[in-house]
Design a protein around this motif. Sequence first.
Motif, PDB file in Angstrom:
ATOM      1  N   ASP A  27      87.509  90.269  79.896  1.00 49.30           N
ATOM      2  CA  ASP A  27      87.078  89.447  80.751  1.00 49.30           C
ATOM      3  C   ASP A  27      87.534  89.562  82.274  1.00 49.30           C
ATOM      4  OD1 ASP A  27      87.353  86.828  82.245  1.00 49.30           O
ATOM      5  OD2 ASP A  27      89.334  86.497  81.102  1.00 49.30           O
ATOM      6  N   PHE A  28      86.469  89.875  83.338  1.00 45.55           N
ATOM      7  CA  PHE A  28      86.319  89.997  84.822  1.00 45.55           C
ATOM      8  C   PHE A  28      86.754  88.888  85.844  1.00 45.55           C
ATOM      9  CE2 PHE A  28      82.331  88.671  83.667  1.00 45.55           C
ATOM     10  CZ  PHE A  28      81.661  88.202  84.760  1.00 45.55           C
ATOM     11  N   LYS A  29      86.320  88.031  85.185  1.00 42.78           N
ATOM     12  CA  LYS A  29      86.764  86.884  86.306  1.00 42.78           C
ATOM     13  C   LYS A  29      88.154  87.465  87.267  1.00 42.78           C
ATOM     14  CE  LYS A  29      86.919  82.171  86.194  1.00 42.78           C
ATOM     15  NZ  LYS A  29      87.403  80.564  86.003  1.00 42.78           N
ATOM     16  N   ASN A  77      83.247  83.485  81.299  1.00 42.52           N
ATOM     17  CA  ASN A  77      82.670  85.127  82.295  1.00 42.52           C
ATOM     18  C   ASN A  77      82.908  86.300  81.304  1.00 42.52           C
ATOM     19  OD1 ASN A  77      81.917  83.400  84.179  1.00 42.52           O
ATOM     20  ND2 ASN A  77      83.743  83.374  85.664  1.00 42.52           N
ATOM     21  N   CYS A  78      82.211  86.770  80.411  1.00 39.45           N
ATOM     22  CA  CYS A  78      82.565  88.518  79.623  1.00 39.45           C
ATOM     23  C   CYS A  78      81.929  89.049  79.722  1.00 39.45           C
ATOM     24  CB  CYS A  78      82.883  87.546  78.249  1.00 39.45           C
ATOM     25  SG  CYS A  78      81.491  87.196  77.853  1.00 39.45           S
ATOM     26  N   ALA A  79      82.103  90.277  79.252  1.00 42.81           N
ATOM     27  CA  ALA A  79      81.228  91.167  79.537  1.00 42.81           C
ATOM     28  C   ALA A  79      81.629  92.429  78.687  1.00 42.81           C
ATOM     29  CB  ALA A  79      81.157  92.984  81.346  1.00 42.81           C
ATOM     30  N   VAL A  80      80.428  92.774  78.110  1.00 43.86           N
ATOM     31  CA  VAL A  80      80.438  94.427  77.039  1.00 43.86           C
ATOM     32  C   VAL A  80      80.206  95.218  77.073  1.00 43.86           C
ATOM     33  CG1 VAL A  80      80.192  94.134  74.187  1.00 43.86           C
ATOM     34  CG2 VAL A  80      79.893  91.812  75.353  1.00 43.86           C
ATOM     35  N   ALA A  81      81.734  95.675  76.635  1.00 42.69           N
ATOM     36  CA  ALA A  81      81.576  98.129  76.745  1.00 42.69           C
ATOM     37  C   ALA A  81      81.364  98.222  75.137  1.00 42.69           C
ATOM     38  CB  ALA A  81      82.901  98.395  77.268  1.00 42.69           C
ATOM     39  N   PHE A  82      79.949  98.933  75.386  1.00 46.16           N
ATOM     40  CA  PHE A  82      79.283  99.617  73.937  1.00 46.16           C
ATOM     41  C   PHE A  82      79.935 101.084  73.805  1.00 46.16           C
ATOM     42  CE2 PHE A  82      76.256  95.647  75.374  1.00 46.16           C
ATOM     43  CZ  PHE A  82      76.588  95.397  73.826  1.00 46.16           C
TER      44      PHE A  82
END
Length: 173
Positions: A27-29, A77-82
């Motif tokens: 979560d980067f909000k 709001n989300c982002a993904v780290a691979f």
Amino acid sequence: MLKARKSEIIEVLRAKADRAGIAVVTDFKGLTAEELTDLRVKLRAAGVDYQVVKNTLARKAVQGGTHEALAVHFKENCAVAFGYDDPVAAAKVLVDYAKTSKKFAIRLASLSGKIIDEQGVKNLSTLPGKPELLATLLGTMNAVPTNFVGLFANMIRGLLYALNGVKEKKEAA
């Protein structure tokens, strides 16, 4: 957004997800662009891709793949780290960044298809990384033959001292 562009994004995300050993939803909000750039630089140095995703596109991208269990967790709001090579390296960078930033949070992760919560990611970050584990393994593997050679050298040295002692006795007599 055009349908062709959406399908292209889905395919890129699917390729990244299928290659990744770990996928961490964050979560980067409230983070600024500079803070996100700083995080991306740190992650890139560890061999991790970080991407802000649209939830519906991310859900479609992980369907049928290793990290399919994440699909229901793409909300707000989300982002993904691979992380590709070393899941521990990805976890370490993300946990360290979460400690320094109050706005950044780790939601959960998929490690080879198994869901782990935020505490699990923190626990994963405390493990030694792949290079440290390989160094330990090689040290252990090297110690066995080294000790074996040392043991036989001591046995031969003892025999040599005994024979030398017998020789000296015979010369003295």
